[in-house]
Each structure stands twice: as C-alpha cells, then as structure tokens.
Scaffold this motif. Structure first.
Motif, mmCIF file in Angstrom:
data_model
loop_
_atom_site.group_PDB
_atom_site.id
_atom_site.type_symbol
_atom_site.label_atom_id
_atom_site.label_comp_id
_atom_site.label_asym_id
_atom_site.label_seq_id
_atom_site.Cartn_x
_atom_site.Cartn_y
_atom_site.Cartn_z
ATOM 1 N N MET A 1 0.831 -1.175 0.000
ATOM 2 C CA MET A 1 0.000 0.000 0.000
ATOM 3 C C MET A 1 0.876 1.239 0.000
ATOM 4 O O MET A 1 1.900 1.297 0.652
ATOM 5 C CB MET A 1 -0.891 0.012 1.240
ATOM 6 N N LYS A 2 0.425 2.215 -0.743
ATOM 7 C CA LYS A 2 1.082 3.515 -0.767
ATOM 8 C C LYS A 2 0.028 4.544 -0.382
ATOM 9 O O LYS A 2 -1.081 4.538 -0.912
ATOM 10 C CB LYS A 2 1.618 3.790 -2.173
ATOM 11 N N LEU A 3 0.359 5.399 0.579
ATOM 12 C CA LEU A 3 -0.572 6.417 1.038
ATOM 13 C C LEU A 3 0.126 7.766 0.963
ATOM 14 O O LEU A 3 1.213 7.942 1.518
ATOM 15 C CB LEU A 3 -0.997 6.111 2.479
ATOM 16 N N GLU A 4 -0.475 8.684 0.236
ATOM 17 C CA GLU A 4 0.061 10.039 0.093
ATOM 18 C C GLU A 4 -1.061 11.025 0.375
ATOM 19 O O GLU A 4 -2.237 10.687 0.223
ATOM 20 C CB GLU A 4 0.560 10.285 -1.333
ATOM 21 N N HIS A 5 -0.691 12.222 0.778
ATOM 22 C CA HIS A 5 -1.721 13.235 0.971
ATOM 23 C C HIS A 5 -1.194 14.604 0.561
ATOM 24 O O HIS A 5 0.007 14.852 0.567
ATOM 25 C CB HIS A 5 -2.221 13.263 2.426
ATOM 26 N N GLU A 6 -2.143 15.442 0.166
ATOM 27 C CA GLU A 6 -1.830 16.833 -0.138
ATOM 28 C C GLU A 6 -3.033 17.680 0.253
ATOM 29 O O GLU A 6 -4.169 17.208 0.223
ATOM 30 C CB GLU A 6 -1.471 17.041 -1.606
ATOM 31 N N GLU A 7 -2.751 18.903 0.655
ATOM 32 C CA GLU A 7 -3.808 19.793 1.120
ATOM 33 C C GLU A 7 -4.049 20.891 0.094
ATOM 34 O O GLU A 7 -3.113 21.433 -0.487
ATOM 35 C CB GLU A 7 -3.434 20.411 2.468
ATOM 36 N N LYS A 8 -5.334 21.181 -0.100
ATOM 37 C CA LYS A 8 -5.721 22.250 -1.022
ATOM 38 C C LYS A 8 -6.946 22.938 -0.441
ATOM 39 O O LYS A 8 -7.968 22.281 -0.173
ATOM 40 C CB LYS A 8 -6.040 21.665 -2.400
ATOM 41 N N ASP A 9 -6.852 24.220 -0.208
ATOM 42 C CA ASP A 9 -7.962 25.013 0.322
ATOM 43 C C ASP A 9 -8.544 24.433 1.609
ATOM 44 O O ASP A 9 -9.758 24.400 1.803
ATOM 45 C CB ASP A 9 -9.073 25.152 -0.730
ATOM 46 N N GLY A 10 -7.684 23.941 2.497
ATOM 47 C CA GLY A 10 -8.130 23.418 3.777
ATOM 48 C C GLY A 10 -8.697 22.011 3.739
ATOM 49 O O GLY A 10 -9.172 21.498 4.745
ATOM 50 N N ILE A 11 -8.648 21.380 2.577
ATOM 51 C CA ILE A 11 -9.135 20.007 2.414
ATOM 52 C C ILE A 11 -7.935 19.123 2.112
ATOM 53 O O ILE A 11 -7.113 19.445 1.255
ATOM 54 C CB ILE A 11 -10.161 19.908 1.264
ATOM 55 N N VAL A 12 -7.840 17.998 2.818
ATOM 56 C CA VAL A 12 -6.735 17.076 2.597
ATOM 57 C C VAL A 12 -7.221 15.937 1.712
ATOM 58 O O VAL A 12 -8.215 15.269 2.017
ATOM 59 C CB VAL A 12 -6.197 16.510 3.933
ATOM 60 N N CYS A 13 -6.529 15.733 0.604
ATOM 61 C CA CYS A 13 -6.800 14.607 -0.286
ATOM 62 C C CYS A 13 -5.820 13.493 0.075
ATOM 63 O O CYS A 13 -4.608 13.690 0.013
ATOM 64 C CB CYS A 13 -6.632 15.015 -1.742
ATOM 65 N N VAL A 14 -6.368 12.347 0.471
ATOM 66 C CA VAL A 14 -5.568 11.189 0.861
ATOM 67 C C VAL A 14 -5.674 10.148 -0.252
ATOM 68 O O VAL A 14 -6.755 9.617 -0.498
ATOM 69 C CB VAL A 14 -6.067 10.591 2.199
ATOM 70 N N ARG A 15 -4.563 9.910 -0.945
ATOM 71 C CA ARG A 15 -4.536 8.919 -2.027
ATOM 72 C C ARG A 15 -4.036 7.587 -1.487
ATOM 73 O O ARG A 15 -2.965 7.517 -0.893
ATOM 74 C CB ARG A 15 -3.607 9.363 -3.138
ATOM 75 N N VAL A 16 -4.831 6.548 -1.713
ATOM 76 C CA VAL A 16 -4.439 5.211 -1.282
ATOM 77 C C VAL A 16 -4.276 4.356 -2.531
ATOM 78 O O VAL A 16 -5.203 4.263 -3.340
ATOM 79 C CB VAL A 16 -5.492 4.576 -0.345
ATOM 80 N N GLU A 17 -3.097 3.752 -2.680
ATOM 81 C CA GLU A 17 -2.828 2.876 -3.824
ATOM 82 C C GLU A 17 -2.541 1.469 -3.319
ATOM 83 O O GLU A 17 -1.897 1.288 -2.286
ATOM 84 C CB GLU A 17 -1.620 3.379 -4.610
ATOM 85 N N GLY A 18 -3.004 0.478 -4.068
ATOM 86 C CA GLY A 18 -2.710 -0.918 -3.730
ATOM 87 C C GLY A 18 -3.726 -1.510 -2.787
ATOM 88 O O GLY A 18 -4.921 -1.286 -2.925
ATOM 89 N N ARG A 19 -3.239 -2.260 -1.804
ATOM 90 C CA ARG A 19 -4.085 -3.003 -0.878
ATOM 91 C C ARG A 19 -4.078 -2.371 0.508
ATOM 92 O O ARG A 19 -3.018 -2.141 1.065
ATOM 93 C CB ARG A 19 -3.591 -4.443 -0.756
#
Length: 110
Positions: A1-19
């Motif tokens: 699993m790969k988990l990355e995040h980035e924030e934009k306008d006070g909202i955090v986008c959490v990307r989860v890849e794999g299992r």
C-alpha cells in the motif's frame, strides 16, 4: 500500500494505492491519526488506485470517520474502483460515508 496526501484550500486529499489490508492497516492508521492530530477535519479519500480493502482497512476508515464526526469534520470517499465500491456497499459503509465518482466532486461535497 502507498498512502500520500496533499492539502488544497483546507481540504486534505488522501490517495491510497494498492491493498489496504491487515498488513498495511497499522501504517494507514498511523498516517491518518497524524493528520487528525494536526487538526485536519476535512478529508477526501482518492481510492481510484486501491485494488483491495479488507475488514482491517474498513476499520481504519471507519475510525477516521467517527473521530472526524466527533470534531464536526467530514470524510468523503471518491473514485472507487468497482470492486472496492462493492466492498463498501456489501459492508453497508456506503450508507454512512458519502461517496463520489470523482475526486473533484469529493472536494465539492466535503
């Protein structure tokens, strides 16, 4: 699993890849708890690259949702693959967590 995040306008986008399963749930939980400790209260999960989620992965997401509800925050799941969407539907999580077709729509709903 790969988990990355980035924030934009006070909202955090959490990307989860794999299992997101028993082997990776602790790593995901640590990362998400870190975001919550930083005071992040609006999360959009981008699950477009998630291949599989187990009950351990569901537990991590539910824990995040419940903690944010207590803080008057919000979580939206977005871009689920058909298999992952089926898991959320069968587990009935899709009735308690908002789901959008795209990440962009998730940003509008959170």
């Amino acid at each position: 699993m790969k988990l990355e995040h980035e924030e934009k306008d006070g909202i955090v986008c959490v990307r989860v890849e794999g299992r997101l399963d028993a082997d990776s749930a602790a790593q995901a939980e640590t990362a998400l708890k870190g975001l919550l400790k930083e005071g992040k209260t609006r999360l959009v999960f981008d699950l477009g690259q998630m291949d599989y989620i187990s009950s351990a992965g569901l537990r991590v997401i539910l824990m995040t949702v419940k903690e944010l509800q207590n803080k008057k925050g919000k979580v939206v799941l977005s871009a689920l693959t058909p298999y992952v969407r089926e898991i959320f539907d069968v587990s009935n999580f899709s009735s308690i967590i908002p789901i959008t077709d795209t990440v962009e729509a998730g940003f509008l709903k959170v």
